[in-house]
Design a protein around this motif. Structure first.
Motif, PDB file in Angstrom:
ATOM      1  N   ARG A 219      42.244  44.860  -3.773  1.00 26.21           N
ATOM      2  CA  ARG A 219      43.350  44.378  -2.924  1.00 26.21           C
ATOM      3  C   ARG A 219      43.015  44.560  -1.447  1.00 26.21           C
ATOM      4  NH1 ARG A 219      46.646  46.551  -7.126  1.00 26.21           N
ATOM      5  NH2 ARG A 219      46.760  48.548  -6.045  1.00 26.21           N
ATOM      6  N   ASP A 220      42.401  45.746  -1.129  1.00 24.74           N
ATOM      7  CA  ASP A 220      42.019  45.978   0.269  1.00 24.74           C
ATOM      8  C   ASP A 220      40.974  44.951   0.716  1.00 24.74           C
ATOM      9  OD1 ASP A 220      43.718  48.109   0.262  1.00 24.74           O
ATOM     10  OD2 ASP A 220      42.153  49.622  -0.092  1.00 24.74           O
ATOM     11  N   ARG A 221      39.999  44.665  -0.180  1.00 23.22           N
ATOM     12  CA  ARG A 221      38.980  43.678   0.175  1.00 23.22           C
ATOM     13  C   ARG A 221      39.583  42.290   0.332  1.00 23.22           C
ATOM     14  NH1 ARG A 221      33.834  45.237  -3.734  1.00 23.22           N
ATOM     15  NH2 ARG A 221      33.372  47.277  -2.784  1.00 23.22           N
ATOM     16  N   GLU A 222      40.515  41.955  -0.530  1.00 26.67           N
ATOM     17  CA  GLU A 222      41.165  40.652  -0.414  1.00 26.67           C
ATOM     18  C   GLU A 222      41.889  40.515   0.919  1.00 26.67           C
ATOM     19  OE1 GLU A 222      43.685  40.227  -3.748  1.00 26.67           O
ATOM     20  OE2 GLU A 222      42.067  39.801  -5.175  1.00 26.67           O
TER      21      GLU A 222
ATOM     22  N   ASP B 110      40.872  37.912   3.706  1.00 25.00           N
ATOM     23  CA  ASP B 110      41.870  36.964   4.226  1.00 25.00           C
ATOM     24  C   ASP B 110      41.901  36.999   5.746  1.00 25.00           C
ATOM     25  OD1 ASP B 110      42.505  36.184   1.694  1.00 25.00           O
ATOM     26  OD2 ASP B 110      44.217  37.543   1.483  1.00 25.00           O
ATOM     27  N   LYS B 111      41.823  38.217   6.292  1.00 28.52           N
ATOM     28  CA  LYS B 111      41.821  38.335   7.754  1.00 28.52           C
ATOM     29  C   LYS B 111      40.581  37.669   8.346  1.00 28.52           C
ATOM     30  CE  LYS B 111      44.476  42.656   8.057  1.00 28.52           C
ATOM     31  NZ  LYS B 111      44.444  44.080   8.459  1.00 28.52           N
ATOM     32  N   ARG B 112      39.395  37.961   7.724  1.00 24.11           N
ATOM     33  CA  ARG B 112      38.160  37.356   8.239  1.00 24.11           C
ATOM     34  C   ARG B 112      38.178  35.843   8.088  1.00 24.11           C
ATOM     35  NH1 ARG B 112      33.353  41.403   6.024  1.00 24.11           N
ATOM     36  NH2 ARG B 112      33.965  43.243   7.239  1.00 24.11           N
ATOM     37  N   SER B 113      38.724  35.374   6.975  1.00 25.23           N
ATOM     38  CA  SER B 113      38.808  33.934   6.777  1.00 25.23           C
ATOM     39  C   SER B 113      39.681  33.283   7.841  1.00 25.23           C
ATOM     40  CB  SER B 113      39.366  33.645   5.386  1.00 25.23           C
ATOM     41  OG  SER B 113      39.509  32.268   5.176  1.00 25.23           O
ATOM     42  N   ALA B 114      40.797  33.958   8.144  1.00 26.11           N
ATOM     43  CA  ALA B 114      41.671  33.418   9.181  1.00 26.11           C
ATOM     44  C   ALA B 114      40.971  33.406  10.538  1.00 26.11           C
ATOM     45  CB  ALA B 114      42.955  34.255   9.256  1.00 26.11           C
ATOM     46  N   GLU B 115      40.228  34.516  10.828  1.00 25.05           N
ATOM     47  CA  GLU B 115      39.493  34.570  12.098  1.00 25.05           C
ATOM     48  C   GLU B 115      38.417  33.482  12.154  1.00 25.05           C
ATOM     49  OE1 GLU B 115      37.985  38.484  12.251  1.00 25.05           O
ATOM     50  OE2 GLU B 115      39.915  39.442  12.683  1.00 25.05           O
ATOM     51  N   LEU B 116      37.706  33.280  11.025  1.00 27.68           N
ATOM     52  CA  LEU B 116      36.685  32.239  10.998  1.00 27.68           C
ATOM     53  C   LEU B 116      37.283  30.847  11.176  1.00 27.68           C
ATOM     54  CD1 LEU B 116      34.367  33.506   8.109  1.00 27.68           C
ATOM     55  CD2 LEU B 116      33.798  33.373  10.533  1.00 27.68           C
ATOM     56  N   ASP B 117      38.436  30.627  10.574  1.00 25.78           N
ATOM     57  CA  ASP B 117      39.098  29.325  10.736  1.00 25.78           C
ATOM     58  C   ASP B 117      39.455  29.091  12.202  1.00 25.78           C
ATOM     59  OD1 ASP B 117      38.879  28.787   8.087  1.00 25.78           O
ATOM     60  OD2 ASP B 117      40.880  29.536   7.564  1.00 25.78           O
TER      61      ASP B 117
END
Length: 505
Positions: A84-87, A91-98
């Motif tokens: 869950r922590d990794r997810e 999610d945060k990194r994915s949002a930053e990459l987007d």
């Protein structure tokens, strides 16, 4: 009267016998019932004991299972928490990459708009200049270049050199990022090339025993193995001479066994050679298996491993061929991983690229053609066969794997300290290098220096100007690339020197 008495006696005896038998049978039945009751009681006790023991074991097993279940449940809960922590982190990194991707796209669109505006402005300026000067674009460029070359020749030369250096530095920077790690961590030992092997003996008497009566021992030895045994006045040693490195190794092992045993006669010689062949074959098989493990190439057929192991006793330019093959495989694997190619095929083709050298004494033809034939015989893929075949210049590489194997082979063979050539080859290469440079128009003299890694060229100053030496250096470098075969790179250093001499009287 007597008859009645006899009858009464018989009846009384029969009654007494019946009573006695009935009493006996009754007592027997009672005894059997007591025994049966006792057996049942013992069985009940044993049943209760077994039941209690089974309950204890069941309880113990239940506790162990419960403990294992609790531990696994705890591990699962911890793993779920980590996931869950990794997810959340992903999610945060994915949002930053987007966000970053969107920002880059926006900037790219802005840059394209700016470029388009610049192109439109440049086109308008060119149209205006053509109307004013009454010349088209090509004529204006030609005239401008002539004027710039005439008035700013020195500045142009410096700019040309600067641009060349800048381009070379950019290319070398990309290459270094791929090869630096490989080159700095790989090395192989230098082994002197030789067709002889010196074997120590305990005393001078041993020479006579090795020769035998009328030379029968030495003749039997040379005939059985095909190796020359040279016995001369050199103290405490004899020499084995043979061009086949495997036979030479078998002869060495056999001779050392004979010297150690002390019993030297034709029968013992044949026996020692047979044992030596078995030992060397074991060494060869083990060397092939170890090479496959060291190169991270599993699944090779045993027949190929046996042929590969023979390279343990083969050298080329002072470089052990088995170590060279392992090194080439590791370099090819790293290169393939760096550029996203098939590292498994690259390692396999690189490990087997010189396998033909182990049988080249018995099979005619170039060693890389023999290597490809061996790979084809044992069912390797066409891509691997082509990569093996194309690691020399007579076959043009057609796949990424083939180019990787050729590059890895060049790196292993040309890095500092990898190989050692003969004196004649070294001198011939220097002469050829100087001859190529001297045959170019405008060259006065040329000298090969730094062991052939650099050629220093002196030009005629009245024939070649400052801008011409740049073109001349490129011309000489191109001729060297086309006409010579050499490891690594050769630096072409062109020097133009003007001198003015006057005497004071």
């Amino acid at each position: 009267m007597p008859t009645l008495f006899i009858i009464a006696s018989l009846i009384g005896g029969g009654l007494l016998g019946f009573v006695a038998d009935y009493s006996y049978q009754n007592n027997k039945r009672k005894s059997e019932k007591e025994k049966a009751k006792k057996i049942i009681q013992e069985a009940e006790k044993e049943k209760e004991s077994l039941l209690a023991k089974a309950q204890q074991e069941a309880e113990k097993e239940r506790k162990e299972l419960q403990n294992n279940y609790d531990q696994k449940q705890k591990y699962i809960q911890e793993s779920e928490t980590k996931l869950r922590d990794r997810e959340v982190t992903l999610d945060k990194r994915s949002a930053e990459l987007d966000q970053l991707r969107q920002s880059i796209e926006n900037k790219s669109n802005e840059i394209e708009k700016i470029k388009e505006a610049i192109r439109d402005l440049r086109q308008k300026q060119e149209d205006s200049l053509e109307r004013i000067a009454r010349m088209n674009k090509e004529e204006a460029e030609e005239k401008l270049l002539q004027l710039v070359e005439k008035e700013n020749k020195e500045t142009l030369v410096k700019k040309h050199v600067e641009l060349d250096h800048q381009s070379d530095e950019e290319i070398q920077m990309i290459a270094r990022s791929k090869l630096a790690t490989v080159m700095c961590r790989l090395s192989s030992e230098i082994t002197g090339e030789s067709v002889i092997y010196t074997v120590s003996i305990p005393n001078e008497e041993m020479k006579g025993r090795l020769i035998g009566k009328e030379g029968r021992n030495i003749q039997a030895f040379e005939k059985a193995i095909g190796v020359d045994l040279l016995i001369d006045e050199t103290p405490d040693s004899v020499v084995l001479s043979c061009f086949d490195p495997v036979r030479r190794e078998i002869a060495r092992v056999a001779l050392e066994k004979l010297i150690q045993d002390g019993r030297i006669h034709p029968t013992k010689i044949e026996e020692s050679i047979q044992k030596a062949e078995e030992e060397v074959n074991i060494i060869i098989n083990k060397a092939g298996e170890q090479a496959a493990v060291a190169a991270h190439v599993p699944g090779l057929p045993n027949e190929i491993l046996k042929v590969l192991g023979r390279l343990k006793f083969r050298t080329s330019y002072g470089q052990n061929q088995l170590e060279h093959s392992i090194e080439v495989a590791n370099i090819a694997g790293v290169l393939a991983s760096e550029i996203g190619a098939n590292a498994v095929d690259a390692r396999k083709a690189a490990l087997l690229h010189d396998i033909g050298k182990s049988v080249s004494e018995d099979v005619p033809g170039p060693h890389h053609h023999i290597s490809a034939q061996i790979a084809k015989r044992y069912g390797l893929s066409e891509e691997i066969i082509h990569a093996i075949l194309a690691h020399h210049d007579d076959i043009e590489p057609k796949t990424i794997t083939a180019w990787i194997v050729r590059a890895a082979d060049s790196i292993s063979g040309s890095r500092p300290g990898a190989r050692r050539g003969t004196y004649e080859q070294y001198v011939e290469r220097l002469r050829e290098l100087e001859s190529i440079a001297c045959n170019v128009e405008g060259v006065e003299r040329a000298f090969a220096i730094q062991a052939g890694r650099e050629v220093r060229v002196l030009v005629m100053p009245d024939v070649v100007d400052d801008l011409g030496i740049i073109k001349l250096a490129k011309q000489i470098a191109k001729k060297i690339e086309e006409e010579m075969q050499y490891p690594g790179q050769i630096k072409v250093n062109v020097i133009r020197e003007s001198r003015a001499v006057e005497y004071a009287k």
